[in-house]
Structures are given as structure tokens and as C-alpha cells.
Design an enzyme around this catalytic site. Structure first.
Site: not given
Ligand code: PAF
Length: 280
Positions: A187, A185, A37, A30, A148-149
Site C-alpha cells: 500500500r 507494504s 515478501h 496477496m 510480523l508487520k
Molecule cells: O498478509 C497478507 O498478505 C494477507 O492478509 C494473507 C495472509 C495472504 C491472507 O490473504
């Protein structure tokens, strides 16, 4: 790095790759990309010839009072980071491309979707399963990589892959942490300076519970209660802290060998999740 907005362009590029016999790894995100990431992208690169990253803030996985509108959107910075990682293709669809107004179909992985985070975020995992199913259908990946978080999310996707016979190798990647243990995260950006000092205690409580189990403590309910109390005392509003069997997320019994401890708690307005998994 090719940047693609439309579904038709995505499909034609991927089918050209497939015709050449190239394998494809998908990393759904996202956006607001952090080191966690980028680690997924790195692992995807080791697993397939071409790496596709999607950035889509998926509205259907947010509840009405959740942070969809405020979710950090950092498209420009994300593009630079992905290009640096040698990502082959970035898929950036719009909400209207993904969800046509006459769409009637959703995907729900029953049982797994209404426990733990699902109990506190009704509809969340259905939103996740639906978008991931759509992305699998659009990108036709051979490999899909997730962090896996979001352990429960991973289990939901694993179950969907099994139940829908997706020919996809699913890879789960360990959580990236700050030096104080806090799980990375998007967030975390919401935390105030004071909350940032408290936040690492979520992971510490998981480590503490793991140590108690490894020492042979068998009353899991006591360990859970103790952890909830410690978190409340530290200033968290706890959603759950639960010791499960990592194979199917059922409450762990003394016979289980594969354990995951899942936790979710709020600090102010920020909801944090984390987990720790291990074998006995
Ligand atoms: O983990 C995320 O960032 C989201 O839940 C995902 C897997 C991209 C689905 O929108």
C-alpha cells in the site's frame, strides 16, 4: 518453478512430495511482492524441503469501501521475483475456485478479530482466517511463514492454529523497512511524494513510545495520547495507537513483560499499519 492454478493440481503435487517424505513450507501472499515478501520466501526455504507461495488477492478480507478493485496486481513481475528466489511452486487460484457460490462456512477468531484493526475493518480478520484456513487445508504445510508487520493478523492465525490443532510450525518474520524506517507494504505505492515524506513518522512515533517505556514511564495512556497528538500534528488521521501485551494483545499493564505497540493511521487515502515489540 511450477505454476499451478487449480486446487486439484496443487493437491496432487503436494501429496507426491509428501509421499517422498519432503516437508512443505507455505508463504501466503496477496502479491505485489517486495523485499519483505522475498525475505519470507527465503526463511521458508531454510525451514522446509519445498516452498509453496500463494498469490491470491482475497476479496473477503476487504470491506465494501476498501481497495480490493485497485489493489496492485503485478503477477508477471511477482513470478520473476519468485523464480529468482528458487520458489518450488506458485499457487495462483481464481476467486471462483477458492470461493464456490454455495460456500456457507467462515472462520472467526472471536475477541481478537474485532479490536484494533478489526474495529476499523469489520469482517477483515474473518476473511483472513477463512482464507488462511483454506490455504492450510489445500497445501497441508508443515511450516507457514508470515510477516510480523501484520502483528494482529499473526496473532489471529497463531490462535487459529492452536484452536484447530493444525500441525503447522508458524514462523513470524521481522518487518523489512525502507532506509527511513517506513515499513515495506504494497500500500506504500498509493502514497503521494508529499505523503512519503511524512509516512516514516509512524515508525518514529513507535520508537519514541518504546523509548519512553524502556526509560520507565509507566502511564501508558499518556504515552498513547502523546503519540496520537504527534501523528495528528504531522498530518495523519489516526485510527489507534495502543500499547499491548504481545502474548494476547490485551491492553498492557505494568506487570506485563512482553509488549507490542500497535498503530494504524491514514495519510490521505492510504491506511498504514506498523508496530514495535520488545521485552521488559
Ligand atoms: O498478509 C497478507 O498478505 C494477507 O492478509 C494473507 C495472509 C495472504 C491472507 O490473504
Amino acid at each position: 518453478m511450477i505454476i499451478v492454478n487449480s486446487i486439484s493440481n496443487l493437491r496432487s503435487i503436494i501429496s507426491a512430495w509428501k509421499q517422498k517424505g519432503l516437508s512443505v513450507a507455505l508463504v501466503p501472499t496477496m502479491g505485489n511482492l517486495h523485499a519483505g515478501h522475498l525475505k519470507l520466501v527465503n526463511i521458508a526455504k531454510q525451514k522446509a524441503d519445498k516452498v509453496v507461495v500463494s498469490i491470491f488477492v482475497n476479496p473477503t478480507q476487504f470491506g465494501v469501501n476498501e481497495d480490493f478493485a485497485n489493489y496492485p496486481r503485478t503477477e508477471h513481475e511477482d513470478q520473476l521475483k519468485l523464480a529468482k528466489e528458487n520458489t518450488d511452486l506458485l499457487f495462483l487460484p481464481s476467486v471462483t475456485d477458492i470461493y464456490t457460490s454455495n460456500a456457507l462456512t467462515t472462520v472467526t477468531v472471536s475477541g481478537l478479530s474485532d479490536i484494533y484493526c478489526g474495529a476499523f475493518r469489520p469482517g477483515h480478520f474473518s476473511g483472513v482466517a477463512t482464507i488462511v484456513c483454506k490455504l492450510f487445508n489445500l497445501a497441508q504445510p508443515d511450516v507457514a511463514v508470515f510477516g510480523l508487520k501484520d502483528f494482529q493478523q499473526f496473532t489471529v492465525i497463531q490462535t487459529m492454529i492452536r484452536d484447530f490443532n493444525f500441525p503447522i510450525e508458524l514462523i513470524g518474520v521481522n518487518t523489512e523497512r525502507e532506509s527511513n524506517g517506513l515499513a515495506m507494504s504494497s500500500r506504500n505505492n498509493y502514497l503521494t511524494n508529499q505523503e512519503k515524506q511524512i509516512a516514516p513518522q509512524l515508525y518514529q512515533s513507535l520508537c519514541h513510545a518504546q523509548a519512553a517505556i524502556l526509560k520507565g514511564q509507566q502511564c501508558f495512556a499518556d504515552i498513547e495520547q502523546q503519540a496520537l497528538l504527534c501523528l495528528k500534528t504531522a498530518g495523519f488521521t489516526t485510527d489507534y495507537f495502543t500499547i499491548c501485551c504481545s502474548d494476547d494483545l490485551s491492553p498492557a499493564t505494568k506487570q506485563d513483560k512482553n509488549i507490542v505497540i500497535l498503530a494504524a493511521a491514514k495519510l490521505g487515502k492510504t491506511r498504514l499499519i506498523d508496530n514495535i515489540y520488545f521485552s521488559l
